[in-house]
Design a protein around this motif. Structure first.
Motif, PDB file in Angstrom:
ATOM      1  N   LYS A 187     -16.942   7.970 -66.374  1.00  0.00           N
ATOM      2  CA  LYS A 187     -16.451   6.711 -65.813  1.00  0.00           C
ATOM      3  C   LYS A 187     -15.268   6.166 -66.624  1.00  0.00           C
ATOM      4  N   GLN A 188     -15.396   6.217 -67.944  1.00  0.00           N
ATOM      5  CA  GLN A 188     -14.318   5.733 -68.810  1.00  0.00           C
ATOM      6  C   GLN A 188     -13.029   6.516 -68.581  1.00  0.00           C
ATOM      7  N   LEU A 189     -13.162   7.828 -68.457  1.00  0.00           N
ATOM      8  CA  LEU A 189     -11.988   8.676 -68.288  1.00  0.00           C
ATOM      9  C   LEU A 189     -11.418   8.597 -66.874  1.00  0.00           C
ATOM     10  N   ILE A 216      -7.633  10.041 -66.526  1.00  0.00           N
ATOM     11  CA  ILE A 216      -7.685  11.396 -67.083  1.00  0.00           C
ATOM     12  C   ILE A 216      -8.544  12.303 -66.204  1.00  0.00           C
ATOM     13  N   ILE A 217      -9.588  11.753 -65.636  1.00  0.00           N
ATOM     14  CA  ILE A 217     -10.461  12.479 -64.721  1.00  0.00           C
ATOM     15  C   ILE A 217     -10.402  11.785 -63.362  1.00  0.00           C
ATOM     16  N   LEU A 249      -9.394  17.324 -63.690  1.00  0.00           N
ATOM     17  CA  LEU A 249      -8.646  16.857 -64.861  1.00  0.00           C
ATOM     18  C   LEU A 249      -7.190  16.605 -64.479  1.00  0.00           C
ATOM     19  N   ASN A 250      -6.613  15.570 -65.048  1.00  0.00           N
ATOM     20  CA  ASN A 250      -5.207  15.265 -64.823  1.00  0.00           C
ATOM     21  C   ASN A 250      -4.340  16.364 -65.444  1.00  0.00           C
ATOM     22  N   PHE A 293      -4.073  12.972 -58.009  1.00  0.00           N
ATOM     23  CA  PHE A 293      -3.622  12.123 -59.120  1.00  0.00           C
ATOM     24  C   PHE A 293      -2.319  11.370 -58.812  1.00  0.00           C
ATOM     25  N   LYS A 294      -1.895  11.397 -57.558  1.00  0.00           N
ATOM     26  CA  LYS A 294      -0.621  10.759 -57.194  1.00  0.00           C
ATOM     27  C   LYS A 294      -0.583   9.280 -57.583  1.00  0.00           C
TER      28      LYS A 294
END
Length: 213
Positions: free
Chosen positions: A148-150, A155-156, A175-176, A196-197
């Motif tokens: 959740k944090q990432l 990042i995720i 993963l980014n 990730f756009k």
């Protein structure tokens, strides 16, 4: 006096001849080394070939490379060092988040950048957070919290997926690629880019020194 001058001239001549012979020997050694490095092909032939190809390419600089062997099946995960360094300077990560990212690297699938059960399988199955916790030897609550944090940090990403044999909605974790990527950085998966756009429009990612998508 005349003999003395002649002796000096002769000595200078011998020294010059010795120096010339030494240079020729060095050149010959260099040529033999080059032949050994290039399987018997003389450096002059290589230079001529480069000039010919450069001329055919409109005078542009060219280089020769050796194609990778198709037998090479070693899996690699690439870390974008400038971007990671930039985020670390900004103190973007907690130490436990960095540790978590390192521990999940063996499960990042080639090109999809999805966290899967087995990277050696062609159609690998995305892991659930429960399964991921087991794989890295962590507790589910800890994995849930770190994921959740990432996700919040971009990042995720979590995306819905149609997982065979599962009737309920299931998700895959990605993963980014601007930070960690398993694949060719010059050919980033289009689906991954779309995932990730929006994330990559965040201010912290806009200023990354080396964006690849």
């Amino acid at each position: 006096m005349k003999n003395s001058k002649n002796n000096i001239v002769n000595l200078e001549g011998k020294l010059a001849e010795a120096e010339k012979n030494a240079r020729l020997r060095d050149l010959e050694i260099e040529r033999e080394k080059s032949k050994n490095d290039f399987h018997g092909v003389d450096q002059k032939e290589i230079d001529q070939a480069i000039q010919t190809v450069s001329k055919a390419a409109g005078g542009k600089e060219v280089y020769f490379g050796i194609k990778k062997s198709p037998k090479s099946k070693v899996k690699f995960v690439q870390i974008n060092q400038p971007n990671l360094g930039y985020l670390m300077e900004k103190e973007y990560f907690k130490s436990e988040e960095m540790k978590f990212l390192f521990r999940i690297m063996p499960y990042i699938a080639f090109r999809s950048n999805c966290i899967v059960d087995d990277i050696n399988i062609k159609n690998a199955i995305p892991v659930t957070q429960v399964e991921l916790a087991k794989k890295i030897g962590s507790s589910q609550p800890t994995v849930n919290r770190l994921v959740k944090q990432l996700i919040d940090k971009g990042i995720i990403a979590k995306a819905e997926t149609g997982r065979e044999g599962v009737s309920a909605r299931s998700y895959a974790l990605f993963l980014n690629p601007n930070i960690i990527y398993s694949g060719d950085r010059d050919d980033v998966n289009e689906t991954l880019q779309m995932i990730f756009k929006k994330v990559n429009l965040k201010s912290v990612f806009k200023n990354l020194p080396h964006k690849i998508c």
